[in-house]
Scaffold this active site. Sequence first.
Site, PDB file in Angstrom:
ATOM      1  N   GLU A  59       6.461  47.956  -0.540  1.00  0.00           N
ATOM      2  CA  GLU A  59       7.266  48.071  -1.762  1.00  0.00           C
ATOM      3  C   GLU A  59       8.267  47.155  -1.816  1.00  0.00           C
ATOM      4  O   GLU A  59       9.102  47.080  -0.940  1.00  0.00           O
ATOM      5  CB  GLU A  59       7.365  49.284  -2.420  1.00  0.00           C
ATOM      6  CG  GLU A  59       5.960  50.144  -2.762  1.00  0.00           C
ATOM      7  CD  GLU A  59       5.720  51.583  -3.063  1.00  0.00           C
ATOM      8  OE1 GLU A  59       6.818  51.743  -4.132  1.00  0.00           O
ATOM      9  OE2 GLU A  59       4.987  52.175  -2.730  1.00  0.00           O
ATOM     10  N   MET A  83      -0.901  51.178  -8.795  1.00  0.00           N
ATOM     11  CA  MET A  83       0.213  52.432  -8.745  1.00  0.00           C
ATOM     12  C   MET A  83       0.545  52.659 -10.308  1.00  0.00           C
ATOM     13  O   MET A  83       1.607  52.421 -10.652  1.00  0.00           O
ATOM     14  CB  MET A  83       1.335  52.189  -7.999  1.00  0.00           C
ATOM     15  CG  MET A  83       0.595  52.191  -6.476  1.00  0.00           C
ATOM     16  SD  MET A  83       2.216  52.319  -5.224  1.00  0.00           S
ATOM     17  CE  MET A  83       2.820  50.672  -5.153  1.00  0.00           C
ATOM     18  N   THR A  84      -0.443  53.027 -10.911  1.00  0.00           N
ATOM     19  CA  THR A  84      -0.238  53.304 -12.516  1.00  0.00           C
ATOM     20  C   THR A  84       0.402  54.672 -12.801  1.00  0.00           C
ATOM     21  O   THR A  84      -0.164  55.365 -13.661  1.00  0.00           O
ATOM     22  CB  THR A  84      -1.639  53.027 -13.158  1.00  0.00           C
ATOM     23  OG1 THR A  84      -2.734  53.620 -12.652  1.00  0.00           O
ATOM     24  CG2 THR A  84      -1.864  51.583 -13.354  1.00  0.00           C
ATOM     25  N   TYR A  85       1.648  54.709 -12.244  1.00  0.00           N
ATOM     26  CA  TYR A  85       2.441  56.042 -12.595  1.00  0.00           C
ATOM     27  C   TYR A  85       4.045  55.544 -12.364  1.00  0.00           C
ATOM     28  O   TYR A  85       4.224  54.575 -11.951  1.00  0.00           O
ATOM     29  CB  TYR A  85       2.049  57.042 -11.646  1.00  0.00           C
ATOM     30  CG  TYR A  85       1.454  56.707 -10.369  1.00  0.00           C
ATOM     31  CD1 TYR A  85       2.394  56.264  -9.372  1.00  0.00           C
ATOM     32  CD2 TYR A  85       0.138  56.729 -10.112  1.00  0.00           C
ATOM     33  CE1 TYR A  85       1.927  56.156  -7.948  1.00  0.00           C
ATOM     34  CE2 TYR A  85      -0.030  56.361  -8.711  1.00  0.00           C
ATOM     35  CZ  TYR A  85       0.776  56.240  -7.735  1.00  0.00           C
ATOM     36  OH  TYR A  85       0.297  55.623  -6.469  1.00  0.00           O
TER      37      TYR A  85
END
Length: 441
Positions: free
Chosen positions: A215, A278-280
């Site tokens: 990331e 990473m849909t949060y």
Amino acid sequence: MNIHVVKAGETASAIADEYHIPLKLLLSQNGLKVGEDLVQGQALLILKPALIHTVAPGDTLCRIARQHHISLRQLYRNNPGLIQKTYIYPGDELVIQYGPDPGPKISVSGYAYPFIDISTFLEALPFNTIFNSFTWEICPDGSLKGLNDQALVALAKKEGTAPHMVLSNLREPFGFDSAIAHDLLGNPSQWPDFIQKVMEAVLTHGYSGVDLDFEYVPKEDKAAYARFASALSSRLHKSGCRLTIAVSAKTEDETTSPLTEGLDYKALGEAADAVLLMTYEWGYAAGEPMAVAPIGPVTQVVEYAVTRIPPQKLLLGIPNYGYDWPLPWVRDQTRASSVGNQEAINIARKHHCVIQFDQTAQTPWFTYIHEGREHVVWFEDVRSIRQKLELILKYQLKGAGYWNLMRPFTQNWLLLNSLFSVLPGFPKADPCASHLSAWPH
């Protein structure tokens, strides 16, 4: 399947009677304890069994599964708590089937730290194709900082779930470090030795693959990250292992966000066997109070991702958590605490709250007062999770990926089980090598 939203004064027994299911089953499907009061606005999952097996003397779980032509993992999925039982007894009733159609087959992955509660871990395993062991860190000298996760890896394998080594540029307790990623990605000559170290860890610890979670990759390393992922994937494949890659959410190729500017969805998708979106974290600890994964933004990310990565490689990120913000919220000062979704219900119960449901975000929330200060809690329930899981059906995605498995969320797993057939991590996995017999033996 039904979703029942609790009205003022309703009791669990009355709701069970309304839907003609045993009270014990209603409680187990929703992670509720006997005698717990319901919360106004709380969403309950209602699943009516289509077929029940009454345990007879001499029955074993494997015998019952074979008799009804289902897997032992499916028997566990249909019956919360069964995987943890020491014995089954004559007269016990086990759900064999909830509906005529088991649903499309999908892969499911979930992250966990080595210190996860074992009972929570066991309950989640039958619903997960992959267990991602979080996380192996890259040290300044290029070595790897390992995990004491042998017990979890062994349990996962025993129950047919494939354990993966998570490799990240995280540096605890400071968070993800872009310099770590840059030092590795900017020096391709180091890749062969580094990948060899990764492979030694994979083979020594018995992992089935690697989950790459870099990331804040610098923009100048965008192409190098994809090439590194491709090199790692090629080496893993030679040993029969797989590569998954977790990517932060975005909706266009070129971005200025430090979270996403170094991510080439298309190239990473070509390198990986699966990509977790990473849909949060729209609502996050240091941010303004809002839903963690509002359905609109989540959908926009999926719609972009399927134009860059084949849908059959995509795992939709699902949050197994919420946040509790003290109010008033002040930028750069207020910080939320993370809460589990079942924990959120307990907070609402304790403070006699009414749970609201935001129609735009498709997410539940409530406010309460603690020590004279107002708080707001945004979390997930069976309604919000269903909205997200239906995106898997709509866009024909590979499956789902949960951050994370650390907290119990029973109704989520039962909902997942009602919509899909979850693939095992090993095609020929046979957990029946160790099974329960009906008491007495």
